[in-house]
Motif scaffolding. Structure first.
Motif, mmCIF file in Angstrom:
data_model
loop_
_atom_site.group_PDB
_atom_site.id
_atom_site.type_symbol
_atom_site.label_atom_id
_atom_site.label_comp_id
_atom_site.label_asym_id
_atom_site.label_seq_id
_atom_site.Cartn_x
_atom_site.Cartn_y
_atom_site.Cartn_z
ATOM 1 N N ARG A 1 -1.138 -3.476 9.032
ATOM 2 C CA ARG A 1 -1.622 -3.717 7.669
ATOM 3 C C ARG A 1 -1.029 -4.996 7.085
ATOM 4 N N LEU A 2 0.284 -5.177 7.275
ATOM 5 C CA LEU A 2 0.950 -6.338 6.695
ATOM 6 C C LEU A 2 0.489 -7.635 7.354
ATOM 7 N N SER B 1 3.162 -16.518 1.493
ATOM 8 C CA SER B 1 1.925 -15.747 1.308
ATOM 9 C C SER B 1 1.799 -15.186 -0.099
ATOM 10 N N ARG B 2 2.932 -14.991 -0.767
ATOM 11 C CA ARG B 2 2.963 -14.571 -2.155
ATOM 12 C C ARG B 2 4.039 -15.389 -2.866
ATOM 13 N N ARG C 1 0.795 -1.228 0.000
ATOM 14 C CA ARG C 1 0.000 0.000 0.000
ATOM 15 C C ARG C 1 0.824 1.272 0.000
ATOM 16 N N ASP D 1 5.347 0.393 3.541
ATOM 17 C CA ASP D 1 5.058 -1.041 3.602
ATOM 18 C C ASP D 1 6.200 -1.835 2.972
ATOM 19 N N ASP E 1 -2.569 -8.017 8.581
ATOM 20 C CA ASP E 1 -3.916 -8.208 8.021
ATOM 21 C C ASP E 1 -3.857 -8.790 6.608
ATOM 22 N N ASP E 2 -2.812 -8.408 5.844
ATOM 23 C CA ASP E 2 -2.663 -8.899 4.476
ATOM 24 C C ASP E 2 -2.006 -10.277 4.414
#
Length: 346
Positions: free
Chosen positions: A46-47, A76-77, A8, A12, A49-50
């Motif tokens: 945020r990270l 996660s990716r 974002r 980040d 949550d992602d």
């Protein structure tokens, strides 16, 4: 280039990049990033949550409450990286840490054209595709323009005249694509593996061709037209044999002729002379050898290069074989794409 910044914002990317090096606390992230503790707290939330970061235990730091550790959720990716040789396509799947999780390999026909290649790339990518996939990096034989994604007249591939490969691949795959020379992606892989230890180095790739990737002051050196590293097509014997590039006495031609007649001593000596010239020219302290010819005879290539290097004790040069083996170019292509994701392009 397609936008790989699924994060974002810059903050980040900074925090996630720091977490890639190992478990860290929020205080350490603030100290190392220059961000305020409040900003780090928001970014970390945020990270988490992602699904990119996770809390993983605590660390005692003197008196007071233990600090919570954060670590990267590597799977996660995911990213794909492809190596394009003149006779083979290799695609690897990596996580956010650059670890190779899976691979697929397929032969390519002699003097393959762009439609044939894109179709085969699509087939291998589809076999490894995931909803967590960020995109695809491609390490292609040069010359090419890394910035525009256009391949320019690579030797041995007559159908590749100013081909906008990145655009073709993005359109067919429906994914972001980054494109670079195979030698550059290979040296990116080594830079990821060895970190700050590797700042001034060359990677010598000896496959169907011969080229180098250069890391100078910690950055990949591509040159004005992003075409640096075509070292195999520099002349070291004025009356030497003709080369596929149209010149004579090139390093690649001399090496390949010696290798074809089974003269391993001569072939490795040619590479050694070429590397010694690079050490004198660039004042580098690391040389990494890679490619199918090297992997077939690693001890011979190590000896051939070391024997030709300067003997001055105050100019030590570390010479090694990449431990990434056949995956070094493809893995580096994936890491090149991940570098964009982390906001730290190579």
């Amino acid at each position: 280039m397609a936008n790989l910044r699924f994060l974002r914002g810059y903050n980040d990317a900074v925090v996630l990049g720091l977490a890639r090096s190992g478990a860290v606390t929020r205080v350490e992230l603030a100290d190392r990033s220059g961000l305020t503790p409040q900003a780090v707290s928001k970014v970390v939330s945020r990270l988490i949550d992602d699904g990119l970061l996770v809390e993983s235990g605590t660390r005692n730091v003197g008196v007071g409450k233990p600090r919570t550790l954060l670590k990267l959720v590597a799977d996660s990716r995911l990213a794909l990286g492809a190596q394009v040789e003149r006779d083979e396509l290799r695609v690897v799947l990596t996580d956010l840490a650059g670890t190779v999780l899976d691979r697929a390999v397929a032969p390519l026909p002699r003097d393959f054209d762009p439609p044939t290649f894109v179709a085969e790339l699509t087939r291998l990518v589809d076999g490894l595709r995931s909803e967590r996939l960020l995109g695809v990096g491609i390490g292609f034989v040069g010359p090419l323009d890394h910035r525009t994604g256009v391949v320019h007249y690579p030797t041995g591939l007559s159908e590749w005249q100013d081909v906008p490969l990145r655009a073709l691949a993005e359109r067919r795959l429906g994914l972001p694509v980054v494109l670079d020379k195979d030698t550059n992606t290979a040296v990116v892989a080594e830079a990821w593996r060895r970190g700050e230890e590797l700042r001034d180095a060359v990677l010598v790739l000896v496959g169907t061709g011969l080229g180098i990737g250069m890391l100078l002051d910690g950055r990949v050196h591509r040159g004005v037209r992003t075409n640096a590293g075509e070292y195999g097509h520099t002349t070291i014997q004025l009356d030497g044999p003709p080369c596929v590039c149209g010149r004579s006495g090139c390093i690649e031609a001399l090496h390949n002729l010696a290798a074809a007649r089974g003269d391993l001593v001569e072939a490795t000596s040619v590479v050694g002379v070429a590397v010694a010239d690079l050490v004198q020219l660039l004042d580098i302290d690391h040389v990494v050898l890679a490619g199918r010819a090297v992997l077939a005879e690693p001890a011979a290539y190590l000896d051939g290069v070391r024997a030709r290097l300067p003997k001055d004790e105050w100019l030590p040069v570390d010479v090694s074989i990449t431990p990434l083996g056949d995956d070094v170019v493809a893995a580096g292509a994936a890491m090149l794409l991940l570098s964009e994701f982390y906001g730290r392009p190579r």
